[in-house]
Design a protein around this motif. Structure first.
Motif, PDB file in Angstrom:
ATOM      1  N   ASN A 100       0.828  -1.204   0.000  1.00 24.66           N
ATOM      2  CA  ASN A 100       0.000   0.000   0.000  1.00 24.66           C
ATOM      3  C   ASN A 100       0.861   1.252   0.000  1.00 24.66           C
ATOM      4  O   ASN A 100       0.564   2.232  -0.703  1.00 24.66           O
ATOM      5  N   LEU A 101       1.943   1.238   0.773  1.00 28.75           N
ATOM      6  CA  LEU A 101       2.878   2.370   0.791  1.00 28.75           C
ATOM      7  C   LEU A 101       3.461   2.599  -0.597  1.00 28.75           C
ATOM      8  O   LEU A 101       3.507   3.726  -1.092  1.00 28.75           O
ATOM      9  N   ALA A 102       3.899   1.520  -1.250  1.00 22.92           N
ATOM     10  CA  ALA A 102       4.464   1.633  -2.591  1.00 22.92           C
ATOM     11  C   ALA A 102       3.424   2.122  -3.593  1.00 22.92           C
ATOM     12  O   ALA A 102       3.726   2.914  -4.492  1.00 22.92           O
ATOM     13  N   ASP A 103       2.174   1.655  -3.449  1.00 22.77           N
ATOM     14  CA  ASP A 103       1.111   2.079  -4.358  1.00 22.77           C
ATOM     15  C   ASP A 103       0.807   3.567  -4.206  1.00 22.77           C
ATOM     16  O   ASP A 103       0.591   4.275  -5.212  1.00 22.77           O
ATOM     17  N   MET A 104       0.784   4.067  -2.962  1.00 25.26           N
ATOM     18  CA  MET A 104       0.505   5.484  -2.739  1.00 25.26           C
ATOM     19  C   MET A 104       1.624   6.357  -3.296  1.00 25.26           C
ATOM     20  O   MET A 104       1.367   7.420  -3.876  1.00 25.26           O
ATOM     21  N   LEU A 105       2.864   5.905  -3.142  1.00 22.61           N
ATOM     22  CA  LEU A 105       3.976   6.644  -3.730  1.00 22.61           C
ATOM     23  C   LEU A 105       3.882   6.637  -5.249  1.00 22.61           C
ATOM     24  O   LEU A 105       4.066   7.665  -5.906  1.00 22.61           O
ATOM     25  N   HIS A 106       3.559   5.489  -5.809  1.00 21.89           N
ATOM     26  CA  HIS A 106       3.445   5.351  -7.258  1.00 21.89           C
ATOM     27  C   HIS A 106       2.411   6.320  -7.818  1.00 21.89           C
ATOM     28  O   HIS A 106       2.623   6.944  -8.872  1.00 21.89           O
ATOM     29  N   ALA A 107       1.285   6.465  -7.115  1.00 17.91           N
ATOM     30  CA  ALA A 107       0.244   7.391  -7.576  1.00 17.91           C
ATOM     31  C   ALA A 107       0.753   8.822  -7.617  1.00 17.91           C
ATOM     32  O   ALA A 107       0.355   9.606  -8.487  1.00 17.91           O
ATOM     33  N   TRP A 108       1.619   9.183  -6.679  1.00 14.03           N
ATOM     34  CA  TRP A 108       2.208  10.527  -6.659  1.00 14.03           C
ATOM     35  C   TRP A 108       3.170  10.738  -7.817  1.00 14.03           C
ATOM     36  O   TRP A 108       3.266  11.835  -8.387  1.00 14.03           O
ATOM     37  N   LEU A 109       3.914   9.688  -8.170  1.00 13.52           N
ATOM     38  CA  LEU A 109       5.037   9.866  -9.094  1.00 13.52           C
ATOM     39  C   LEU A 109       4.614   9.994 -10.552  1.00 13.52           C
ATOM     40  O   LEU A 109       5.309  10.666 -11.329  1.00 13.52           O
ATOM     41  N   GLU A 110       3.544   9.379 -10.960  1.00 13.74           N
ATOM     42  CA  GLU A 110       3.150   9.470 -12.364  1.00 13.74           C
ATOM     43  C   GLU A 110       2.794  10.920 -12.703  1.00 13.74           C
ATOM     44  O   GLU A 110       1.896  11.514 -12.117  1.00 13.74           O
ATOM     45  N   LEU A 182      16.144   7.487  -9.325  1.00 14.61           N
ATOM     46  CA  LEU A 182      16.192   8.760  -8.627  1.00 14.61           C
ATOM     47  C   LEU A 182      15.815   8.549  -7.171  1.00 14.61           C
ATOM     48  O   LEU A 182      15.111   7.598  -6.831  1.00 14.61           O
ATOM     49  N   CYS A 183      16.269   9.458  -6.318  1.00 10.91           N
ATOM     50  CA  CYS A 183      15.900   9.418  -4.912  1.00 10.91           C
ATOM     51  C   CYS A 183      14.746  10.395  -4.683  1.00 10.91           C
ATOM     52  O   CYS A 183      14.897  11.597  -4.917  1.00 10.91           O
ATOM     53  N   PHE A 184      13.604   9.869  -4.260  1.00 14.78           N
ATOM     54  CA  PHE A 184      12.441  10.713  -3.989  1.00 14.78           C
ATOM     55  C   PHE A 184      12.310  10.905  -2.476  1.00 14.78           C
ATOM     56  O   PHE A 184      12.512   9.968  -1.696  1.00 14.78           O
ATOM     57  N   SER A 185      11.972  12.122  -2.080  1.00 13.83           N
ATOM     58  CA  SER A 185      11.829  12.428  -0.658  1.00 13.83           C
ATOM     59  C   SER A 185      10.550  13.202  -0.425  1.00 13.83           C
ATOM     60  O   SER A 185      10.025  13.864  -1.324  1.00 13.83           O
ATOM     61  N   GLY A 186      10.035  13.091   0.795  1.00 15.85           N
ATOM     62  CA  GLY A 186       8.801  13.784   1.118  1.00 15.85           C
ATOM     63  C   GLY A 186       8.376  13.487   2.539  1.00 15.85           C
ATOM     64  O   GLY A 186       9.200  13.173   3.406  1.00 15.85           O
ATOM     65  N   VAL A 187       7.075  13.563   2.782  1.00 12.43           N
ATOM     66  CA  VAL A 187       6.512  13.364   4.120  1.00 12.43           C
ATOM     67  C   VAL A 187       5.344  12.389   4.038  1.00 12.43           C
ATOM     68  O   VAL A 187       4.526  12.469   3.107  1.00 12.43           O
ATOM     69  N   LEU A 188       5.261  11.456   4.980  1.00 15.80           N
ATOM     70  CA  LEU A 188       4.107  10.575   5.078  1.00 15.80           C
ATOM     71  C   LEU A 188       3.411  10.796   6.422  1.00 15.80           C
ATOM     72  O   LEU A 188       4.032  11.236   7.392  1.00 15.80           O
ATOM     73  N   SER A 189       2.117  10.503   6.444  1.00 17.62           N
ATOM     74  CA  SER A 189       1.318  10.646   7.657  1.00 17.62           C
ATOM     75  C   SER A 189       0.676   9.309   8.008  1.00 17.62           C
ATOM     76  O   SER A 189       0.200   8.588   7.124  1.00 17.62           O
ATOM     77  N   VAL A 190       0.659   8.990   9.291  1.00 17.57           N
ATOM     78  CA  VAL A 190       0.083   7.752   9.799  1.00 17.57           C
ATOM     79  C   VAL A 190      -0.965   8.120  10.849  1.00 17.57           C
ATOM     80  O   VAL A 190      -0.733   9.008  11.674  1.00 17.57           O
ATOM     81  N   ASP A 191      -2.145   7.470  10.830  1.00 16.62           N
ATOM     82  CA  ASP A 191      -3.196   7.824  11.778  1.00 16.62           C
ATOM     83  C   ASP A 191      -2.973   7.161  13.141  1.00 16.62           C
ATOM     84  O   ASP A 191      -1.968   6.462  13.358  1.00 16.62           O
ATOM     85  N   SER A 192      -3.901   7.383  14.052  1.00 10.49           N
ATOM     86  CA  SER A 192      -3.734   6.900  15.423  1.00 10.49           C
ATOM     87  C   SER A 192      -3.705   5.378  15.519  1.00 10.49           C
ATOM     88  O   SER A 192      -3.230   4.828  16.511  1.00 10.49           O
ATOM     89  N   SER A 193      -4.205   4.692  14.496  1.00 14.75           N
ATOM     90  CA  SER A 193      -4.162   3.225  14.460  1.00 14.75           C
ATOM     91  C   SER A 193      -2.921   2.728  13.734  1.00 14.75           C
ATOM     92  O   SER A 193      -2.810   1.534  13.445  1.00 14.75           O
ATOM     93  N   ASP A 197      -1.886   7.159   6.185  1.00 12.53           N
ATOM     94  CA  ASP A 197      -2.939   8.107   5.842  1.00 12.53           C
ATOM     95  C   ASP A 197      -2.654   8.824   4.527  1.00 12.53           C
ATOM     96  O   ASP A 197      -3.534   8.996   3.693  1.00 12.53           O
ATOM     97  N   SER A 198      -1.405   9.281   4.335  1.00 13.67           N
ATOM     98  CA  SER A 198      -1.075  10.013   3.109  1.00 13.67           C
ATOM     99  C   SER A 198       0.423   9.984   2.865  1.00 13.67           C
ATOM    100  O   SER A 198       1.219   9.761   3.781  1.00 13.67           O
ATOM    101  N   VAL A 199       0.786  10.215   1.606  1.00  9.49           N
ATOM    102  CA  VAL A 199       2.184  10.328   1.180  1.00  9.49           C
ATOM    103  C   VAL A 199       2.289  11.558   0.284  1.00  9.49           C
ATOM    104  O   VAL A 199       1.469  11.726  -0.625  1.00  9.49           O
ATOM    105  N   GLU A 200       3.263  12.406   0.554  1.00  8.28           N
ATOM    106  CA  GLU A 200       3.475  13.601  -0.270  1.00  8.28           C
ATOM    107  C   GLU A 200       4.931  13.662  -0.696  1.00  8.28           C
ATOM    108  O   GLU A 200       5.833  13.686   0.143  1.00  8.28           O
TER     109      GLU A 200
END
Length: 268
Positions: A100-110, A182-193, A197-200
């Protein structure tokens, strides 16, 4: 009021300058935090040599800092006030749904736009973007974890190498295709569980040792990239927030500056 004036009138305060225009204000080559050290998304990064000398001569080099975006600065402050240990970050990664983490990053990169210099593309490339990307399972690194307050959860900075296909346009309007890591960098968010939650994504840079990176360094040395517009601390406050408009109009990225707090060109 300029950055210099803010620092002088507030002798006990740290002053932060925020601008995506690292071509004018930032260091040459890959010297983000030292000689061939760091990345564009580190906090803080170095000013260019001219501005560093001016700060040193004014006796305030340790109180004036530079960062490229407000989200990076906010993450830095959050980490200072509510740090999340590296052990927690490592445990979360080992237990999370990495697909899921890889999929969310992939959605950002295209379609993600690339800086030709930071990505170490051929030096004649004018614009470029990611056409497709792998879904990385290895190489993830996390830092500056920070709690998200009473609602729980946390955020953290990440870096990860990804193999991408790139479409590029050079100065003669000729298109070309490239494939590289390439090296991609950013910020991810994780909820209380502790659910992702999100990848930027905030930046893409060439990997260490990329042969094209040295070509860009030599090109910058020949053209005087940092000195071409004579950036000085006195001029920081005049930087305009016209970057997005300029991009839509097809104007070169390095012709306009962005200061996230608009009026002052600095943040305390």
């Amino acid at each position: 009021m300029t950055v210099m004036e803010v620092a002088k009138t507030n002798p006990d305060a740290e002053v932060w300058f925020v601008s995506t225009n690292n071509k004018d204000f930032g260091p040459s080559g890959k010297n983000w935090t030292g000689k061939n050290l760091g990345s564009k998304t580190d906090c803080p990064i170095n000013f260019n040599d001219e501005l560093t000398d001016e700060l040193t001569n004014s006796g305030i080099p340790d109180r004036v800092h530079y960062v490229t975006t407000l989200p990076i600065l906010e993450q830095h402050f959050a980490n200072q006030w509510a740090p999340v240990s590296n052990e927690i970050l490592s445990r979360w990664f080992n237990q999370t749904d990495q697909q899921n983490l890889a999929d969310m990053l992939h959605a950002w990169l295209e379609g993600y736009p690339l800086d030709p210099e930071q990505s170490a593309l051929p030096t004649n490339v004018f614009r470029a973007y990611v056409v497709s990307a792998d879904r990385p399972s290895d190489g993830w690194q996390f830092s500056e974890g920070a709690g998200r307050g009473s609602n729980g959860g946390w955020t953290a900075r990440f870096t990860v190498p990804v193999k991408v296909d790139i479409s590029a346009v050079d100065s003669t309007a000729t298109t070309s295709e490239h494939t590289k890591n390439l090296c991609f960098s950013g910020v991810l968010s994780v909820d209380s569980s502790e659910v992702l939650d999100s990848v930027e994504v905030m930046a893409a840079t060439a990997l260490p040792g990329d042969p094209n990176a040295e070509l860009w360094v030599r090109r910058s040395a020949r053209t005087g990239a940092n000195g071409s517009r004579a950036a000085t601390l006195a001029g920081l406050a005049t930087a305009m927030s016209a970057f997005d408009t300029a991009k839509l109009a097809g104007i070169a990225d390095d012709e306009t500056d962005v200061v996230d707090d608009n009026a002052e060109g600095s943040a305390e």
